[in-house]
Design an enzyme around this catalytic site. Structure first.
Site, short mmCIF file in Angstrom:
data_model
loop_
_atom_site.label_atom_id
_atom_site.label_comp_id
_atom_site.label_asym_id
_atom_site.label_seq_id
_atom_site.Cartn_x
_atom_site.Cartn_y
_atom_site.Cartn_z
N ASP A 1 -0.69 -3.79 5.52
CA ASP A 1 -1.26 -3.49 6.81
C ASP A 1 -2.75 -3.84 6.76
OD1 ASP A 1 1.23 -2.41 7.33
OD2 ASP A 1 0.53 -0.37 7.58
N HIS B 1 0.85 -1.20 0.00
CA HIS B 1 0.00 0.00 0.00
C HIS B 1 0.88 1.24 0.00
CE1 HIS B 1 0.92 -0.61 4.24
NE2 HIS B 1 0.47 0.61 4.53
N ASP C 1 5.94 4.40 5.15
CA ASP C 1 6.85 3.43 5.77
C ASP C 1 6.96 2.14 4.97
OD1 ASP C 1 4.13 3.05 6.60
OD2 ASP C 1 4.78 1.72 8.20
#
Length: 312
Positions: free
Chosen positions: A215, A62, A66
């Site tokens: 995530d 995504h 980070d």
């Protein structure tokens, strides 16, 4: 196949953990496939036993920083060394504009082609994202604050073990012909005798499978993607004590990751993407996160930077 963790922290790097990245080393070829590329990934590669020149595919989950801020820099460095065959990059459709803008704005011209493939349609339609004669890759939609995707790499079944003694007892001369028999082919010798390779091989050996999910908060699609996998790498940003925060930020707790592993019947779980709030000095330590997950799924391990693990 094996994996090496290059970054295991959530959001920001810490003194002991960099942000997300993982390298998958293929056993069939000398290729390395990279999953996510957070800031500092190329520095982590230099400290590892992974050769960056072997990276041929990059899969991005995504568009959070980070997971992507290290990508333009890594590509620029690879461009200095040359990579004539190019690199394939899989991820959200916005990824192409992010990478090309960063490279163009810094006047960086790569010496190899980049090939981008947006994964949205493959995930929503459950289509195979990539396939060759040895491997196939699927992806699935996860549940996060912005579109996020999990990936599954499945090795195709391998030929059974070749019975050399049986071949020798049949007076088949050793050499390249053994490879053909092991591949299940029918071969004919110079003396006219014909042999079916399947008669000299044991049952097919099941291929290995690896799933990478981050995530995401707990997601049924992650369970489906992970069904019967040998290894699941799943984010565990929060302790069960911080479940409320996990739902607010759409991240997983240790319990959610373990529940995913249990429901999908995977053989092994490694939890990663730990919040930097959990340190050796905090009330909840990384080792406590591992214990939480192991109560639900005993065969759970805790990721740390540079940990290498076999898929099977």
């Amino acid at each position: 196949m094996n994996i090496t963790f290059l970054g295991t922290s959530s959001g920001v790097p810490t003194l002991t953990r960099n942000v997300s990245s993982l390298a998958l080393k293929l056993s069939q070829t000398a290729e390395v496939w990279l999953f996510d590329c957070g800031e500092g990934t190329q520095h982590q590669l230099m400290k590892s036993n992974i050769k960056s020149s072997q990276i041929k595919k990059i899969f991005i989950t995504h568009m959070h920083g980070d997971h992507i801020y290290g990508l333009p820099g890594l590509l620029a460095t690879l461009g200095l060394s040359g990579n004539s065959n190019g690199i394939e990059i899989y991820g959200p459709s916005e990824l192409k504009s992010f990478v090309t803008s960063a490279l163009e704005s810094s006047f960086c011209k790569l010496s190899f082609p980049l090939r981008f493939r947006a994964v949205e349609d493959f995930a929503s339609l459950n289509k195979i994202l990539f396939e060759n004669d040895k491997l196939k890759v699927h992806c699935a939609c996860l549940k996060h604050r912005l579109p996020a995707y999990g990936y599954r790499v499945s090795e195709k079944d391998k030929p059974g073990v070749f019975d050399i003694k049986k071949a020798e007892d049949s007076n088949i001369p050793p050499g390249p012909i053994y490879s053909e028999l092991q591949a299940g082919k029918t071969v004919q010798l110079k003396d006219g005798r014909s042999f079916n390779g399947q008669d000299f091989c044991g049952p097919p050996r099941k291929g290995e499978s690896f799933v990478y999910c981050t995530d995401t908060v707990f997601s049924k699609s992650a369970v489906n993607l992970s069904k019967n996998a040998d290894l699941l790498v799943h984010e565990s940003t929060f302790s069960k004590e911080d479940e409320k925060m996990a739902y607010e930020k759409l991240h997983s707790t240790t319990i959610m990751a373990a529940k995913t592993a249990l429901l999908s019947n995977v053989k092994k779980l490694i939890i990663t993407h730990l919040s930097p709030r959990y340190t050796q000095r905090s009330s909840i330590k990384p080792s406590d996160l591992l214990k939480e997950a192991q109560k639900i799924f005993p065969n759970t391990y805790l990721a740390k930077d540079f940990l290498t693990a076999e898929i099977k």
